[in-house]
Design an enzyme around this catalytic site. Structure first.
Site, short mmCIF file in Angstrom:
data_model
loop_
_atom_site.label_atom_id
_atom_site.label_comp_id
_atom_site.label_asym_id
_atom_site.label_seq_id
_atom_site.Cartn_x
_atom_site.Cartn_y
_atom_site.Cartn_z
N HIS A 92 0.81 -1.22 0.00
CA HIS A 92 0.00 0.00 0.00
C HIS A 92 0.85 1.27 0.00
O HIS A 92 0.33 2.35 -0.26
CB HIS A 92 -1.03 -0.02 1.14
CG HIS A 92 -0.54 0.44 2.47
ND1 HIS A 92 -0.23 -0.44 3.49
CD2 HIS A 92 -0.32 1.67 2.96
CE1 HIS A 92 0.16 0.25 4.55
NE2 HIS A 92 0.11 1.53 4.25
N ASP A 140 -0.67 -7.43 1.58
CA ASP A 140 -0.05 -6.10 1.63
C ASP A 140 1.46 -6.25 1.80
O ASP A 140 1.99 -6.10 2.90
CB ASP A 140 -0.67 -5.29 2.79
CG ASP A 140 -0.30 -3.82 2.73
OD1 ASP A 140 0.33 -3.40 1.74
OD2 ASP A 140 -0.66 -3.10 3.68
N SER A 237 3.96 2.11 8.44
CA SER A 237 3.59 1.12 7.43
C SER A 237 4.79 0.63 6.64
O SER A 237 5.68 1.40 6.30
CB SER A 237 2.62 1.72 6.42
OG SER A 237 1.34 1.72 6.95
N1 ARG Z 1 -1.55 2.38 7.21
C1 ARG Z 1 -0.62 3.03 8.08
C2 ARG Z 1 0.50 3.64 7.26
O1 ARG Z 1 0.31 3.82 6.07
C3 ARG Z 1 -0.15 2.14 9.18
C4 ARG Z 1 -1.18 2.04 10.21
C5 ARG Z 1 -0.90 1.07 11.27
N2 ARG Z 1 -1.96 1.26 12.20
C6 ARG Z 1 -2.08 0.63 13.35
N3 ARG Z 1 -3.05 0.96 14.13
N4 ARG Z 1 -1.22 -0.29 13.69
O2 ARG Z 1 1.50 4.10 7.75
#
Ligand code: ARG
Length: 285
Positions: A92, A140, A237
């Site tokens: 992502h 992912d 992420s």
């Molecule tokens: N999707 C987020 C990013 O792009 C990471 C989120 C992780 N969230 C969590 N509650 N562990 O950085």
């Protein structure tokens, strides 16, 4: 200074997640990605929910496999070194919307700080899992093939991967590292690498909570870790979740950060289909 599109994306996601938490209806950040841009309200910042992500400053020498992924120089995601020529991150982080207009994708190794030190390396190719879906967030995972091999030293080293089929049991102690937000809704990422000590959560329970509370289906390609005190957050992420010096997960998504009852969700590296895909795309790691 002009901010990259990707960062705007991430910031908007944080807004959204906070708004929805505030209204008692938590939406997972990944599913808001596509509608995110329309909903920005610059003058209406969400009130910070004071739930810090519960990590602490650390040093890259303790987690020498940690990388910062940069789009035109700006940190957007984490990644990990898995061999001299390959790094692992989340698919992502590299979707079309995020890469649009980006001239250069690099990773920085060997630095505790975002704003100085370390070595910037060019990427030869980004291989995202062909079954990755930004609707379900399945698969992912992305393999980054480096243009030149990493030069290993005490601050730059590879982390081992699990054996195919290895599944961490609930309660396993793990470490998540990254430069992600210190709290849901924060405006800036920290400059110093953070470490969070988390436990692998009971998967069936995590899956039930995500299904009933945020209508999100978790699958065997995912594992859960963390709690309302310590969790990964936006900007983490793509980074590694490690247990006993083996990377067991990739930071993928959550519902806000450190939301009670909804742990962070990670790509499950022990899943046989994920594990074999890594091997096939890295000359058999
Ligand atoms: N999707 C987020 C990013 O792009 C990471 C989120 C992780 N969230 C969590 N509650 N562990 O950085």
């Amino acid at each position: 200074m002009r901010r990259g599109k990707a960062i705007i994306f991430v910031v908007v996601l944080v807004f959204l997640v906070n708004f929805t938490i505030g209204s008692g209806d938590v939406e997972p950040d990944v599913q808001e990605r596509n509608s995110a841009v329309k909903l920005i309200r610059p003058n209406k910042l969400p009130s910070p929910n004071s739930k810090i992500v519960g990590g602490m400053d650390t040093d890259i020498a303790r987690y020498p496999y940690q990388l910062s992924v940069r789009l035109d120089g700006q940190h957007v995601c984490g990644a990990s070194i898995i061999s001299a020529n390959y790094a692992l991150s989340a698919a992502h982080c590299f979707v079309r919307e995020i890469l649009e207009g980006v001239k250069e994708v690099t990773v920085v190794s060997g630095s505790t700080y975002l704003d100085n030190g370390g070595t910037s390396s060019k990427i030869r190719s980004i291989i995202s899992h062909p079954n990755y879906s930004n609707r379900t967030n399945e698969f992912d995972i992305a393999v980054l093939r480096m243009a030149d091999p990493f030069v290993f030293n005490e601050r730059v080293a590879a982390i081992a991967l699990p054996q195919s089929g290895a599944q961490p049991s609930a309660g396993t102690d793990a470490v998540v590292t990254g430069w992600g937000l210190l709290q849901s809704g924060a405006q800036n990422v920290p400059n110093t690498l953070q470490l969070g000590r988390v436990k692998v959560a009971d998967f069936r329970r995590c899956r039930r909570s995500y299904f009933f509370r945020v209508r999100t289906k978790l699958t065997g390609r995912m594992i859960c870790a963390g709690n309302e005190i310590t969790d990964s957050c936006q900007g983490d992420s793509g980074g590694p979740l490690a247990a006993n010096n083996v990377q067991i997960g990739i930071v993928s998504f959550g519902a806000g950060c450190a939301t009670p009852g909804l742990p962070g969700v990670y790509t499950n590296l022990g899943d046989p289909s994920i594990r074999s895909w890594i091997s096939e795309n890295t000359n058999s790691l």
